[in-house]
Design an enzyme around this catalytic site. Structure first.
Site, mmCIF file in Angstrom:
data_model
loop_
_atom_site.group_PDB
_atom_site.id
_atom_site.type_symbol
_atom_site.label_atom_id
_atom_site.label_comp_id
_atom_site.label_asym_id
_atom_site.label_seq_id
_atom_site.Cartn_x
_atom_site.Cartn_y
_atom_site.Cartn_z
ATOM 1 N N LYS A 1 -2.362 5.881 -4.331
ATOM 2 C CA LYS A 1 -3.929 7.381 -3.562
ATOM 3 C C LYS A 1 -3.454 8.210 -4.228
ATOM 4 C CE LYS A 1 -4.150 4.892 0.814
ATOM 5 N NZ LYS A 1 -2.298 4.273 0.461
ATOM 6 N N ASP B 1 0.814 -1.434 -0.086
ATOM 7 C CA ASP B 1 0.293 0.432 -0.206
ATOM 8 C C ASP B 1 0.820 1.362 -0.138
ATOM 9 O OD1 ASP B 1 -2.947 0.549 0.178
ATOM 10 O OD2 ASP B 1 -1.447 2.485 2.047
ATOM 11 N N TYR C 1 3.381 9.685 0.474
ATOM 12 C CA TYR C 1 4.202 8.821 1.015
ATOM 13 C C TYR C 1 5.640 9.158 0.903
ATOM 14 C CZ TYR C 1 0.112 6.322 2.843
ATOM 15 O OH TYR C 1 -1.347 5.884 2.735
ATOM 16 N N HIS D 1 -7.197 9.628 -1.476
ATOM 17 C CA HIS D 1 -6.632 8.713 -0.346
ATOM 18 C C HIS D 1 -7.738 10.381 1.119
ATOM 19 C CE1 HIS D 1 -3.037 9.124 1.307
ATOM 20 N NE2 HIS D 1 -3.965 8.698 2.663
#
Length: 303
Positions: free
Chosen positions: A87, A52, A57, A120
């Site tokens: 996302k 994920d 990120y 997200h």
């Protein structure tokens, strides 16, 4: 699947299969790239197949590199043996920006498609800049219908096998379901023994939407998390009596709830421990005690 083997995958409403145990890659501040790459390769060696990530990120490039290394080394037979979730960030939550945003993520990952693409947050930021330090004045009205149409276009273009959302309430899911031609396959939300999401899970089950748990251990050591789960005396007692780690108790509980779960660890031993939850069960009494735990949400977003 052979008789007696635990079910470790679920079939989404899109018809595609998703492994129930995934490896989360969100860390703030961002961890050194070589550490992350090494941890992902270790996870693949252990048997992890679900990873994920998200554009926010900053782990898409390193995840892509690790997958290519794993393929080169024969750790996985083909790209199809790995399940990748990424996302859409809030600044790109716009009908005309969704597909370009996913193409950007795919370029970072070095992949032709993702298995799952999620909105997200149910929010729209005026700026395209990525970051969690958003002020209220940066928020603008979200065109939910237009954004979802962009997500559906990702499926039609073959850029995403399944699409879904993250951090959505039942009310916001109802909005999407009122106009969607492709329903959300997944709603990824905070879920752990101290925030069990009963009502949301009931709603999602009724609508055929799979629930995926982020921070299934309470987000310990994360800026948005706390140590509340690991400090809980009831959970400590259950773990001690069971001869398991507290993390294993939490992950087994999630598994028995029928959700997928995405613990984040770059530690080889903990990655291994997180997999050792499929051949034992929590008792009815233990589940009853966990059901009675006081509930408190940890992640407090401003949307």
């Amino acid at each position: 699947m052979g008789v007696g083997l635990p079910k470790t995958v679920t079939t989404l409403n899109s018809g595609h299969s998703m492994p129930l145990l995934g490896m989360g890659t969100a860390a703030f501040p961002v961890e050194p790239q070589d550490l992350v790459e090494s941890a992902i390769l270790s996870a693949i060696e252990l048997g992890y197949t679900h990873f994920d990530t998200a554009s926010i990120y900053q782990t898409e490039p390193v995840l892509g590199r690790a997958i290519r290394q794993a393929l080169d080394r024969g750790l996985i037979a083909s790209r199809d043996h790995i399940f990748i979730t990424t996302k859409l960030w809030c600044g790109h939550a716009d009908r005309n920006l969704v597909v370009p945003a996913l193409r950007e993520s795919l370029q970072a990952l070095g992949l032709d498609y993702v298995d799952l693409y999620l909105i997200h947050f149910p929010a729209k930021f005026e700026s395209l800049e990525k970051g969690f330090g958003v002020r209220s004045e940066d928020l603008v009205p979200l065109d939910m219908k237009g954004t979802w149409q962009g997500m559906e276009e990702c499926v039609r273009l073959g850029l995403a096998k399944s699409i879904g959302v993250s951090n959505f309430t039942s009310k916001k899911l109802s909005q999407i379901l009122s106009f969607a031609t492709i329903p959300p396959a997944v709603n990824q939300v905070e879920m752990h023994p101290l925030w069990q999401q009963w009502k949301l899970r009931d709603f999602c089950a009724e609508k055929g939407i799979h629930v995926s748990a982020y921070s299934p251990l309470g987000g310990k050591n994360a800026p948005w998390g706390s140590n509340a789960v690991f400090d809980n005396e009831e959970l400590k007692q259950i773990a001690e009596a069971k001869g398991k780690t507290l993390a294993q108790i939490c992950l087994r509980w999630a598994y028995e709830q029928g959700v997928s779960f995405l613990p984040k660890s770059y530690n080889m031993e903990r990655l291994k421990e997180n997999m050792e939850i499929f051949d034992w069960e929590l008792s009815k009494d233990e589940l009853k005690k966990m059901r009675a735990l006081p509930q408190s949400r940890i992640f407090k977003e401003k949307t």
